[in-house]
Design an enzyme around this catalytic site. Structure first.
Site, PDB file in Angstrom:
ATOM      1  N   ASN A 113       3.120  -4.753  10.624  1.00  0.00           N
ATOM      2  CA  ASN A 113       3.637  -4.820   9.133  1.00  0.00           C
ATOM      3  C   ASN A 113       3.343  -3.769   8.518  1.00  0.00           C
ATOM      4  O   ASN A 113       1.296  -3.631   7.966  1.00  0.00           O
ATOM      5  CB  ASN A 113       4.643  -5.841   8.688  1.00  0.00           C
ATOM      6  N   HIS A 115       1.937  -3.571   4.722  1.00  0.00           N
ATOM      7  CA  HIS A 115       2.597  -4.354   2.834  1.00  0.00           C
ATOM      8  C   HIS A 115       1.455  -4.384   1.823  1.00  0.00           C
ATOM      9  O   HIS A 115       0.331  -3.179   2.018  1.00  0.00           O
ATOM     10  CB  HIS A 115       1.775  -5.330   3.692  1.00  0.00           C
ATOM     11  N   SER A 142      -2.192  -2.610   3.814  1.00  0.00           N
ATOM     12  CA  SER A 142      -2.845  -2.662   4.681  1.00  0.00           C
ATOM     13  C   SER A 142      -1.463  -2.759   5.864  1.00  0.00           C
ATOM     14  O   SER A 142      -0.186  -2.549   5.637  1.00  0.00           O
ATOM     15  CB  SER A 142      -3.132  -4.931   4.463  1.00  0.00           C
ATOM     16  N   ASP A 151       3.279 -12.432   5.771  1.00  0.00           N
ATOM     17  CA  ASP A 151       2.184 -11.045   5.735  1.00  0.00           C
ATOM     18  C   ASP A 151       0.514 -12.077   5.888  1.00  0.00           C
ATOM     19  O   ASP A 151      -0.535 -11.447   4.893  1.00  0.00           O
ATOM     20  CB  ASP A 151       2.174 -11.716   3.585  1.00  0.00           C
TER      21      ASP A 151
HETATM   22  C1  GAR Z   1       5.968  -0.268   1.223  1.00  0.00           C
HETATM   23  O1  GAR Z   1       5.551   0.444  -0.007  1.00  0.00           O
HETATM   24  C2  GAR Z   1       5.872  -1.126   2.345  1.00  0.00           C
HETATM   25  O2  GAR Z   1       4.912  -1.209   2.070  1.00  0.00           O
HETATM   26  C3  GAR Z   1       6.503  -1.667   1.295  1.00  0.00           C
HETATM   27  O3  GAR Z   1       8.464  -2.095   1.244  1.00  0.00           O
HETATM   28  C4  GAR Z   1       7.808  -0.106   0.837  1.00  0.00           C
HETATM   29  C5  GAR Z   1       8.954   1.239   1.795  1.00  0.00           C
HETATM   30  O4  GAR Z   1       8.812   2.274   1.208  1.00  0.00           O
HETATM   31  N1  GAR Z   1       6.719  -2.610   2.102  1.00  0.00           N
HETATM   32  C6  GAR Z   1       6.532  -4.579   1.229  1.00  0.00           C
HETATM   33  O5  GAR Z   1       6.868  -4.786   0.611  1.00  0.00           O
HETATM   34  C7  GAR Z   1       7.118  -5.072   3.245  1.00  0.00           C
HETATM   35  N2  GAR Z   1       6.299  -6.616   2.078  1.00  0.00           N
HETATM   36  P1  GAR Z   1       9.683   3.180   2.335  1.00  0.00           P
HETATM   37  O6  GAR Z   1      10.741   2.160   2.735  1.00  0.00           O
HETATM   38  O7  GAR Z   1       9.963   4.272   1.755  1.00  0.00           O
HETATM   39  O8  GAR Z   1       8.918   3.239   3.343  1.00  0.00           O
END
Ligand code: GAR
Length: 218
Positions: A113, A115, A142, A151
């Site tokens: 994942n 994060h 991360s 997480d």
């Molecule tokens: C990213 O910033 C990712 O790290 C976060 O959602 C966004 C997705 O962006 N993920 C989380 O918050 C998971 N807990 P994207 O759809 O443009 O890749």
């Protein structure tokens, strides 16, 4: 694709814009890539990430969680769908669902994942806002192996960015996201090259346990 394609098969789970998915699709296009994206699954219909998959000729599916009576039923269907792509690695790239222990167990050691924080700092939601409120000088992202703790799985690698004086949530989020697009493909490459392993609840890299997250990407 030739019948002898032995690149790692990666399934990407998304819920939204899919810019991290795009970074993986772009990296997989390079001739030397050790992996390819063989499927994309979204728990939300109509999201931009699905268009990205389609434009790239990658099969995508929607499994809308609102169609399921509970989390366990959804996760059972999701596991079946993901398995139908026969992946070597499952990547959660902006997949905004809490997964059941059964799902996590099924993909143990082959699910990562991304994060948007320097874990263990700022688990959960609104990480950029909380980083600003906490007044930290550095923030980042991360990639970790997924375990039953939200997480909380062993962290493989991180990227760090400075927090600047006039940052607001959006500016900081954009700075982190640009670095996520370097971090995530790098970790997937390492996994595809069989340099990464989850063993005894620790991350192993090149046959040795890590003392802490690797720093990416110089
Ligand atoms: C990213 O910033 C990712 O790290 C976060 O959602 C966004 C997705 O962006 N993920 C989380 O918050 C998971 N807990 P994207 O759809 O443009 O890749």
């Amino acid at each position: 694709m030739s019948a002898t394609d032995d690149r790692l098969r990666v399934v990407v789970l998304i819920s939204g814009g899919g810019t991290n998915l795009q970074a993986l699709l772009d990296r997989a296009d390079s001739p030397a890539s050790p992996f390819r994206v063989c499927g994309v699954v979204s728990n939300r219909p109509g999201v931009r990430g699905l268009e990205r998959a389609e434009r790239h000729g990658v099969p995508s599916r929607v499994l809308d969680h609102v169609d399921f009576e509970d989390r366990a039923t959804f996760d059972t269907a999701l596991a079946e769908l993901v398995d139908s792509f026969d992946p070597g690695l499952v990547v959660l790239a902006g997949f905004m669902r809490i997964l059941t222990a059964g799902f996590v167990e099924h993909f143990a050691g082959r699910m990562v994942n991304i994060h948007p924080s320097l874990l263990p700092e700022f688990q959960g939601l609104h990480t950029h806002r909380r980083a600003l409120e906490a007044g930290v000088g550095e923030h980042g992202a991360s990639v970790h192996f997924v375990t039953a703790e939200l997480d909380g799985g062993p962290v493989i690698a991180q990227v760090r960015v400075p927090v600047l004086a006039n940052d607001d949530e959006d500016v900081l989020a954009a700075r982190v996201l640009a670095e996520e697009h370097r971090l995530l493909p790098q970790v997937v490459c390492w996994f595809a090259e069989q340099r990464l392993e989850l063993r005894d609840d620790r991350v192993w890299f090149d046959g040795k346990p890590l003392d802490g997250p690797m720093r990416c990407c110089d």
